[in-house]
Design a protein around this motif. Structure first.
Motif, short mmCIF file in Angstrom:
data_model
loop_
_atom_site.label_atom_id
_atom_site.label_comp_id
_atom_site.label_asym_id
_atom_site.label_seq_id
_atom_site.Cartn_x
_atom_site.Cartn_y
_atom_site.Cartn_z
N ASP A 162 25.18 15.84 -8.87
CA ASP A 162 24.48 17.12 -8.83
C ASP A 162 23.08 17.00 -9.44
O ASP A 162 22.11 17.53 -8.89
N ILE A 163 22.98 16.31 -10.57
CA ILE A 163 21.67 16.12 -11.21
C ILE A 163 20.77 15.27 -10.31
O ILE A 163 19.58 15.56 -10.17
N GLN A 164 21.35 14.25 -9.69
CA GLN A 164 20.58 13.40 -8.77
C GLN A 164 19.95 14.25 -7.66
O GLN A 164 18.77 14.11 -7.34
N SER A 165 20.74 15.16 -7.11
CA SER A 165 20.24 16.03 -6.05
C SER A 165 19.10 16.92 -6.55
O SER A 165 18.09 17.11 -5.87
N SER A 166 19.27 17.47 -7.77
CA SER A 166 18.23 18.34 -8.34
C SER A 166 16.94 17.57 -8.57
O SER A 166 15.84 18.07 -8.28
N LEU A 167 17.04 16.35 -9.06
CA LEU A 167 15.85 15.53 -9.31
C LEU A 167 15.13 15.20 -8.00
O LEU A 167 13.90 15.22 -7.93
N MET A 168 15.91 14.90 -6.97
CA MET A 168 15.31 14.58 -5.67
C MET A 168 14.58 15.78 -5.08
O MET A 168 13.63 15.63 -4.32
N ASN A 169 15.04 16.99 -5.46
CA ASN A 169 14.40 18.22 -4.98
C ASN A 169 13.35 18.74 -5.95
O ASN A 169 12.91 19.88 -5.86
#
Length: 426
Positions: free
Chosen positions: A80-87
């Motif tokens: 979930d954090i990975q997705s947020s960072l990518m966005n």
């Protein structure tokens, strides 16, 4: 004069009164610990790093269940954090809590990485970058990208991981304390003062702050004064849900906390009254009842830990809806101050979320949307109007004019009342 106020308040804070026996207090700690462990059995939503942190700071452990939760953090929360960072989303607080949770399990943080734009960097590197972005935002807009609570949490997480916190980052937090910028609406945020206290105490202990030591000490003194001045007659500091963090901060800043201090007794009374049924609330209270703080993670050693905590099987509890109905008036106040008033009859004991669902189902023009958080669901849109953090707005909830201290899934409707939902800036 300030020193006199603090000394006098500290005497009041540590003064004791008759309290439960040591055995009774231990049983309460074990009960709260088991409640947190049971909360892990629900696979709804993301695993909560704050819950893991509290379990690891406890004196009692079920290491198998804690390890299962650690693995969920490293998979589900990490993704979930990975997705947020990518966005390009700001996740300072979540990154900080994730790193504290991992460190509380003595996990090597240098092995945790995120990949953004085909570049892989460690968790702590990403946290440092988030803090730099927060600091720059303060420089030109006088407030962080997120808020000072998350900013403080970021400073604390870096510091307990022995990462030297940029002096300009620390200085921005000290100035925010000095200027009394920790407010949620018109109310001072006890939670934010508490987290800032733990963060700045860590910075002081590390000896890495090369600016004025006097201004750092003054900030810590002001935080202590603010926390102690917020103590209510019943012993709670701020409210029932901010007391845990406040006591943690006072412990971290060197205050002596008697076992039977008023604030300790207030938390125990609230716990026995099932006020802390939300896992997030328990997770902030349990370390305080152990007279520990998040700062304790810095020197955590995962050796010779008690592993005797066993969860007894429990029969499922079936709660039948009450046949007694109570009338709830719901007032919606938009950002333009336009108001709309609705009425709905709900079973006594319903949560506010259930009441809003019933109102929505009446098809009278009331609609709402929710988003998830570590505290549970919160309102993001009402009647097609959003109140977003990015716009520095939120839906303020009140019952008969008194602000709610619980979320929409935790607050229970026990009697007829008027709920006001107001689009509010901060």
């Amino acid at each position: 004069m300030l020193s006199l106020v603090i000394i006098t308040s500290l005497l009041a804070f540590t003064s004791s009164k008759p309290c439960e026996t040591e055995g009774s207090n231990r049983e309460l700690l074990l009960s709260l610990n088991k409640d947190l462990l049971r909360s892990l059995e629900s696979l709804d939503g993301l695993p909560n790093p704050s819950v893991h942190l509290a379990l690891r700071l406890s004196n009692y452990h079920n290491l198998a269940k804690e390890n299962e939760h650690l693995n969920r953090l490293k998979s589900d929360l990490h993704t979930d954090i990975q997705s947020s960072l990518m966005n390009s989303q700001s996740v300072t607080g979540l990154l900080a809590l994730y790193s504290l949770a991992l460190k509380s399990s003595c996990y090597d943080l240098n092995t945790i990485t995120f990949s953004v734009n085909d570049k892989s960097e460690t968790l702590l590197t990403h946290l440092k970058k988030q803090m730099e972005q927060e600091k720059e935002h303060i420089a030109f807009s006088h407030r962080p990208l997120t808020n000072y609570y998350q900013y403080s949490l970021g400073v604390l997480a870096l510091c307990v991981s022995s990462i030297r916190v940029n002096n300009h980052v620390s200085h921005k937090l000290i100035k925010a304390v000095e200027n009394e910028n920790f407010k949620h609406g018109d109310t001072e945020s006890v939670d934010t003062y508490a987290m800032a206290g733990m963060a700045l105490q860590c910075v002081k202990d590390s000896g890495s702050y090369v600016h004025s030591a006097a201004e750092l000490d003054a900030a810590l003194s002001l935080i202590k004064q603010k926390l102690l001045a917020s103590r209510r007659s019943d012993g709670h500091i701020g409210n029932e849900f901010s007391t845990g963090l406040a006591v943690q901060a006072l412990v971290a800043m060197g205050s002596e906390v008697a076992e039977c201090a008023a604030s300790m007794e207030a938390m125990r009374t609230a716990a026995r009254g099932n006020i802390y049924h939300n896992p997030m609330a328990i997770s902030q209270t349990l370390p305080a009842l152990h007279k520990k703080s998040y700062l304790s993670v810095k020197n955590k050693e995962c050796l010779n830990e008690d592993d005797t905590l066993v969860l007894e099987p429990r029969d499922p509890v079936v709660v039948l809806p009450s046949k007694t109905k109570v009338k709830v008036m719901v007032e919606v106040v938009t950002s333009s101050r336009a108001t709309a008033l609705y009425s709905v009859d709900v079973p006594k004991g319903s949560s506010l979320l259930e009441a809003l669902e019933l109102l929505k189902g009446k098809n009278v023009g009331f609609t709402f949307e929710i988003e998830s958080s570590l505290w549970g669901p919160f309102l993001s849109a009402v009647n097609d109007e959003q109140a977003r953090q990015s716009d520095r707005r939120y839906w303020h909830l009140a019952s008969d004019g008194t602000a709610l201290t619980q979320g929409i899934s935790d607050f229970k409707i026990e009697e007829a009342q008027k709920i006001t939902i107001k689009n509010t800036s901060y």
